[in-house]
Design an enzyme around this catalytic site. Sequence first.
Site, PDB file in Angstrom:
ATOM      1  N   ARG A 209       0.887  -1.187   0.014  1.00 30.15           N
ATOM      2  CA  ARG A 209      -0.019   0.092  -0.044  1.00 30.15           C
ATOM      3  C   ARG A 209       0.995   1.221   0.162  1.00 30.15           C
ATOM      4  O   ARG A 209       0.694   2.292  -0.688  1.00 30.15           O
ATOM      5  CB  ARG A 209      -0.801   0.039   1.147  1.00 30.15           C
ATOM      6  CG  ARG A 209      -1.997  -0.820   1.078  1.00 30.15           C
ATOM      7  CD  ARG A 209      -2.908  -0.853   2.176  1.00 30.15           C
ATOM      8  NE  ARG A 209      -2.685  -1.456   3.341  1.00 30.15           N
ATOM      9  CZ  ARG A 209      -3.023  -2.588   4.132  1.00 30.15           C
ATOM     10  NH1 ARG A 209      -3.642  -3.509   3.222  1.00 30.15           N
ATOM     11  NH2 ARG A 209      -2.655  -3.136   5.237  1.00 30.15           N
ATOM     12  N   PHE A 225     -11.197  -4.679  -5.707  1.00 29.06           N
ATOM     13  CA  PHE A 225     -11.247  -5.471  -4.599  1.00 29.06           C
ATOM     14  C   PHE A 225     -10.691  -4.597  -3.563  1.00 29.06           C
ATOM     15  O   PHE A 225      -9.673  -4.941  -2.754  1.00 29.06           O
ATOM     16  CB  PHE A 225     -10.506  -6.644  -4.868  1.00 29.06           C
ATOM     17  CG  PHE A 225     -10.788  -7.534  -5.835  1.00 29.06           C
ATOM     18  CD1 PHE A 225     -11.853  -8.312  -5.907  1.00 29.06           C
ATOM     19  CD2 PHE A 225     -10.104  -7.321  -7.228  1.00 29.06           C
ATOM     20  CE1 PHE A 225     -12.060  -9.153  -7.114  1.00 29.06           C
ATOM     21  CE2 PHE A 225     -10.356  -8.051  -8.423  1.00 29.06           C
ATOM     22  CZ  PHE A 225     -11.344  -8.957  -8.383  1.00 29.06           C
ATOM     23  N   ASP A 247     -15.682  -2.826  -4.704  1.00 31.35           N
ATOM     24  CA  ASP A 247     -15.964  -3.890  -3.706  1.00 31.35           C
ATOM     25  C   ASP A 247     -17.222  -4.438  -3.955  1.00 31.35           C
ATOM     26  O   ASP A 247     -18.234  -3.700  -4.004  1.00 31.35           O
ATOM     27  CB  ASP A 247     -15.371  -3.840  -2.428  1.00 31.35           C
ATOM     28  CG  ASP A 247     -14.868  -5.005  -1.721  1.00 31.35           C
ATOM     29  OD1 ASP A 247     -13.701  -5.080  -1.532  1.00 31.35           O
ATOM     30  OD2 ASP A 247     -15.728  -5.909  -1.370  1.00 31.35           O
ATOM     31  N   SER A 248     -17.417  -5.982  -3.840  1.00 30.17           N
ATOM     32  CA  SER A 248     -18.778  -6.392  -3.829  1.00 30.17           C
ATOM     33  C   SER A 248     -19.368  -6.291  -2.265  1.00 30.17           C
ATOM     34  O   SER A 248     -20.533  -6.624  -2.022  1.00 30.17           O
ATOM     35  CB  SER A 248     -18.679  -7.643  -4.127  1.00 30.17           C
ATOM     36  OG  SER A 248     -17.836  -8.444  -3.484  1.00 30.17           O
ATOM     37  N   ASP A 299      -6.534  -6.684  -6.378  1.00 25.93           N
ATOM     38  CA  ASP A 299      -6.022  -7.411  -5.344  1.00 25.93           C
ATOM     39  C   ASP A 299      -7.091  -8.103  -4.868  1.00 25.93           C
ATOM     40  O   ASP A 299      -7.811  -8.299  -3.891  1.00 25.93           O
ATOM     41  CB  ASP A 299      -5.686  -6.615  -4.031  1.00 25.93           C
ATOM     42  CG  ASP A 299      -5.264  -7.116  -2.799  1.00 25.93           C
ATOM     43  OD1 ASP A 299      -4.900  -8.545  -3.042  1.00 25.93           O
ATOM     44  OD2 ASP A 299      -5.426  -6.806  -1.623  1.00 25.93           O
ATOM     45  N   CYS A 339      -2.792 -14.009  -3.972  1.00 27.84           N
ATOM     46  CA  CYS A 339      -2.580 -14.522  -2.588  1.00 27.84           C
ATOM     47  C   CYS A 339      -2.710 -16.118  -2.558  1.00 27.84           C
ATOM     48  O   CYS A 339      -3.036 -16.697  -1.631  1.00 27.84           O
ATOM     49  CB  CYS A 339      -3.465 -13.721  -1.592  1.00 27.84           C
ATOM     50  SG  CYS A 339      -5.294 -13.837  -1.692  1.00 27.84           S
TER      51      CYS A 339
END
Length: 395
Positions: A209, A225, A247-248, A299, A339
Amino acid sequence: MSIILNPTREKSLLRRHPWVFASAVKHVDENPAPGSTVDLISSEGLFLARASYSPYSQIRARAWTFEDEPVDKEFFRVRIRQAIALRRMSKVEGQTNAYRLVHGESDGIPGLIVDRYDNVLVLQSLTAGSEFWKETLADILAEETGVQNIYERSDADVRELEGLKPITGILRGTITNPQLPITEYDLKFLVDIEHGHKTGFYLDQRENRHRVGELAKDRDVLNCFCYTGGFSIHALANGAKSVLSVDSSADALTLLEENIAFNRVRVPADRHTTLEGDVFQLLRKFRDANRSFDMIILDPPKFAPTAAHAEKASRAYKDINLLAFKLLRPGGILVTFSCSGGIDAALFQKIVASAALDAGTDATIIGHLSQGSDHPVSLHFPEGAYLKGLVCVKG
Ligand code: SAH
């Protein structure tokens, strides 16, 4: 109590890898209780390791130690002191008051995750072994850190594989408000330790970040995301022209808005837009509407927990990276992550390369990213290196 292994199945333990799979087990002596300590013995009768027993899991035992030494409170105290010393060495407290203090296998304590959020520790117990020692571990953590408040977030799905039910709640001390303020590189965030993802915050991305902040000046940024706004706030605080966060999760976006307000001195709210939705669909919509950006961050959540999911996950990674390359202006920056344990760094780079190819663009890698130094990796447990990222500049 002991476990006798099948012939040749001692090899991984001799390389100090801590896991013993069910197929390696020939015989279990004396019916040990879940999580209790057993000796691992080769088919030739040699002592290999002292381990925790997980009768319900495919990973039937996890080594605590490869030495013939007692596994007791003092043993775990030494491990936790080592974990604390590693974080001191990497000077993580100079950057933040929120960091991972214990990272499971990589810190020699399989199954135990401990994240520190200022004066609260959030503990996650993922295996029968860490569950067996949980109260002892909580006592040691309080004694060695001086932090008296410990919250438990043992609600990860993987506990099911160990025959363990989810457990959450206060383990030690008092926590009146589950939304904790933390500081990361002089920026402030609220972390919801009760309902947030994992233990509340994606601590592994802290250094990345910061890197994004350094690159974001004067750019129109799309943060896909975005969760509670980590990358967005770093970008805005460092002079991004605009940031669109997608984002969801409505809950994550609510906290993102609070985080923007929380940093109002450094973060211009009028340069930020929040959008709730599915990234796969929104990227297509942006492409069809000819929208473009100077920086895109991808991400996503773990698409491939294991190698068995790698093929399907590869398609999903390629899809979003291809769309991102199309949406980037020439000279634009793609910061893209995986990830997934099932996708290694080399494969991820190949996926991103084929996405650029299909998008019909050149791109150059100017940075390889990974998890922060508070998520160390044991050389004997390469699975601990799960986060990989690339910073690519579009030609
Ligand atoms: N970059 C963040 C962490 C991202 S975690 C940080 O630094 O804090 C992954 C996020 O993806 C989660 O917030 C989850 O809600 C979101 N997510 C998962 N699937 C999604 C989808 N298909 N579309 C949009 N968001 C999604």
